[in-house]
Design a protein around this motif. Structure first.
Motif, PDB file in Angstrom:
ATOM      1  N   VAL A 157      -7.958  -5.723  -0.650  1.00  0.00           N
ATOM      2  CA  VAL A 157      -8.598  -7.039  -0.512  1.00  0.00           C
ATOM      3  C   VAL A 157     -10.116  -6.892  -0.641  1.00  0.00           C
ATOM      4  O   VAL A 157     -10.773  -7.688  -1.315  1.00  0.00           O
ATOM      5  CB  VAL A 157      -8.229  -7.698   0.843  1.00  0.00           C
ATOM      6  N   ALA A 158     -10.664  -5.832  -0.032  1.00  0.00           N
ATOM      7  CA  ALA A 158     -12.122  -5.604  -0.102  1.00  0.00           C
ATOM      8  C   ALA A 158     -12.565  -5.409  -1.552  1.00  0.00           C
ATOM      9  O   ALA A 158     -13.609  -5.915  -1.966  1.00  0.00           O
ATOM     10  CB  ALA A 158     -12.506  -4.395   0.754  1.00  0.00           C
ATOM     11  N   GLU A 197      -6.304  -4.800 -10.226  1.00  0.00           N
ATOM     12  CA  GLU A 197      -4.857  -4.611 -10.051  1.00  0.00           C
ATOM     13  C   GLU A 197      -4.593  -3.197  -9.572  1.00  0.00           C
ATOM     14  O   GLU A 197      -5.230  -2.253 -10.027  1.00  0.00           O
ATOM     15  CB  GLU A 197      -4.115  -4.821 -11.373  1.00  0.00           C
ATOM     16  N   LEU A 198      -3.674  -3.068  -8.626  1.00  0.00           N
ATOM     17  CA  LEU A 198      -3.263  -1.750  -8.151  1.00  0.00           C
ATOM     18  C   LEU A 198      -2.201  -1.233  -9.105  1.00  0.00           C
ATOM     19  O   LEU A 198      -1.149  -1.835  -9.252  1.00  0.00           O
ATOM     20  CB  LEU A 198      -2.634  -1.839  -6.753  1.00  0.00           C
ATOM     21  N   ARG A 224      -0.732 -12.169   0.604  1.00  0.00           N
ATOM     22  CA  ARG A 224       0.641 -11.823   0.206  1.00  0.00           C
ATOM     23  C   ARG A 224       0.705 -11.106  -1.147  1.00  0.00           C
ATOM     24  O   ARG A 224       1.580 -10.286  -1.387  1.00  0.00           O
ATOM     25  CB  ARG A 224       1.552 -13.060   0.186  1.00  0.00           C
ATOM     26  N   ARG A 225      -0.272 -11.423  -2.035  1.00  0.00           N
ATOM     27  CA  ARG A 225      -0.255 -10.774  -3.353  1.00  0.00           C
ATOM     28  C   ARG A 225      -0.614  -9.296  -3.233  1.00  0.00           C
ATOM     29  O   ARG A 225       0.065  -8.423  -3.781  1.00  0.00           O
ATOM     30  CB  ARG A 225      -1.210 -11.478  -4.310  1.00  0.00           C
ATOM     31  N   LEU A 226      -1.670  -8.999  -2.477  1.00  0.00           N
ATOM     32  CA  LEU A 226      -2.070  -7.602  -2.299  1.00  0.00           C
ATOM     33  C   LEU A 226      -1.046  -6.848  -1.458  1.00  0.00           C
ATOM     34  O   LEU A 226      -0.753  -5.678  -1.720  1.00  0.00           O
ATOM     35  CB  LEU A 226      -3.457  -7.513  -1.646  1.00  0.00           C
ATOM     36  N   LEU A 227      -0.468  -7.519  -0.446  1.00  0.00           N
ATOM     37  CA  LEU A 227       0.573  -6.882   0.361  1.00  0.00           C
ATOM     38  C   LEU A 227       1.742  -6.494  -0.543  1.00  0.00           C
ATOM     39  O   LEU A 227       2.260  -5.370  -0.458  1.00  0.00           O
ATOM     40  CB  LEU A 227       1.057  -7.851   1.456  1.00  0.00           C
ATOM     41  N   GLY A 228       2.139  -7.407  -1.415  1.00  0.00           N
ATOM     42  CA  GLY A 228       3.251  -7.132  -2.329  1.00  0.00           C
ATOM     43  C   GLY A 228       2.960  -5.927  -3.210  1.00  0.00           C
ATOM     44  O   GLY A 228       3.834  -5.069  -3.419  1.00  0.00           O
ATOM     45  N   GLU A 229       1.726  -5.853  -3.704  1.00  0.00           N
ATOM     46  CA  GLU A 229       1.358  -4.729  -4.583  1.00  0.00           C
ATOM     47  C   GLU A 229       1.389  -3.401  -3.825  1.00  0.00           C
ATOM     48  O   GLU A 229       1.839  -2.379  -4.358  1.00  0.00           O
ATOM     49  CB  GLU A 229      -0.032  -4.968  -5.186  1.00  0.00           C
ATOM     50  N   ARG A 264       6.175  -9.377  -5.649  1.00  0.00           N
ATOM     51  CA  ARG A 264       5.372 -10.058  -6.674  1.00  0.00           C
ATOM     52  C   ARG A 264       4.384 -11.045  -6.063  1.00  0.00           C
ATOM     53  O   ARG A 264       3.691 -11.763  -6.775  1.00  0.00           O
ATOM     54  CB  ARG A 264       6.294 -10.756  -7.680  1.00  0.00           C
ATOM     55  N   GLY A 265       4.344 -11.074  -4.710  1.00  0.00           N
ATOM     56  CA  GLY A 265       3.367 -11.941  -4.040  1.00  0.00           C
ATOM     57  C   GLY A 265       3.710 -13.412  -4.113  1.00  0.00           C
ATOM     58  O   GLY A 265       2.846 -14.275  -3.928  1.00  0.00           O
ATOM     59  N   GLN A 266       4.998 -13.713  -4.359  1.00  0.00           N
ATOM     60  CA  GLN A 266       5.383 -15.118  -4.493  1.00  0.00           C
ATOM     61  C   GLN A 266       5.930 -15.703  -3.203  1.00  0.00           C
ATOM     62  O   GLN A 266       6.039 -16.910  -3.059  1.00  0.00           O
ATOM     63  CB  GLN A 266       6.411 -15.263  -5.623  1.00  0.00           C
ATOM     64  N   LYS A 267       6.311 -14.845  -2.254  1.00  0.00           N
ATOM     65  CA  LYS A 267       6.809 -15.329  -0.965  1.00  0.00           C
ATOM     66  C   LYS A 267       6.074 -14.592   0.156  1.00  0.00           C
ATOM     67  O   LYS A 267       5.742 -13.407   0.020  1.00  0.00           O
ATOM     68  CB  LYS A 267       8.321 -15.041  -0.836  1.00  0.00           C
ATOM     69  N   GLU A 268       5.869 -15.298   1.263  1.00  0.00           N
ATOM     70  CA  GLU A 268       5.288 -14.661   2.445  1.00  0.00           C
ATOM     71  C   GLU A 268       6.409 -13.911   3.171  1.00  0.00           C
ATOM     72  O   GLU A 268       7.536 -14.406   3.263  1.00  0.00           O
ATOM     73  CB  GLU A 268       4.740 -15.721   3.420  1.00  0.00           C
ATOM     74  N   ALA A 269       6.105 -12.727   3.690  1.00  0.00           N
ATOM     75  CA  ALA A 269       7.078 -12.009   4.513  1.00  0.00           C
ATOM     76  C   ALA A 269       6.783 -12.325   5.977  1.00  0.00           C
ATOM     77  O   ALA A 269       5.626 -12.310   6.384  1.00  0.00           O
ATOM     78  CB  ALA A 269       6.947 -10.503   4.278  1.00  0.00           C
ATOM     79  N   SER A 270       7.805 -12.655   6.754  1.00  0.00           N
ATOM     80  CA  SER A 270       7.583 -12.862   8.190  1.00  0.00           C
ATOM     81  C   SER A 270       7.176 -11.533   8.806  1.00  0.00           C
ATOM     82  O   SER A 270       7.406 -10.464   8.220  1.00  0.00           O
ATOM     83  CB  SER A 270       8.864 -13.373   8.855  1.00  0.00           C
TER      84      SER A 270
END
Lengths: 109, 109
Positions: free
Chosen positions: B74-75, B89-90, B5-10, B42-48
């Protein structure tokens, strides 16, 4: 709409089956309940990022690799949707239908 | 543990900023509350999966492309963790530091 959790479940399930492991074995390693893991594999429940990390660790596969496979599966479905075809399903290819050149045939007729 | 979720948010945030859109504009298109979207970035919540689909549609980016970028990010973190380095960090690259050949320099000194 192409749903992330459905393709993620299919990729995770395919990886587990490739390793010849039962759902019960994986759940013990990933410290997740059998019912929850089963729902994740069937795309019926979202996995939290922490749980996804645990499942990847239990499968001994990097998260990046799982996400890359899911991305490929999603891309196939997006293409299928764009062509108004039925959704693509990820199915393990039976060994007997593999060809010596690495290709796959739909039937042996 | 590298958290999806953190990388997705970024990645989602970087895409929005590339398009020069505010959080408020994106939220209106994706039909998600400002507070929730802010927490996702901000990677604090999961998105459905449904919400992730809506956000991708609002950004006009295929889900497969977002997942591919997250997989790459992630890699990088997995490699950094393996090397015991600090998390990557991106960050958007300022236009002034781009070189004519497409390369990037850390400073113009």
């Amino acid at each position: 709409m192409v749903l992330f959790r459905r393709l993620l479940g299919e990729v995770l399930r395919a990886r587990r089956l490739e390793q010849g492991r039962t759902l019960r074995q994986l759940c013990a390693d990933a410290r997740v309940s059998l019912g929850y893991m089963s729902e994740i594999e069937r795309g019926q429940k979202e996995a939290s990022s922490e749980l996804l990390g645990s499942i990847c660790a239990a499968l001994d596969v990097p998260l990046s690799e799982i996400l890359s496979e899911v991305s490929d599966a999603v891309a196939l479905e997006e293409a299928a949707v764009a062509l108004r075809l039925r959704p693509v399903e990820l199915r393990p290819v039976p060994a007997r239908s593999r060809q010596p050149d690495g290709g796959v045939v739909a039937s042996a007729a």
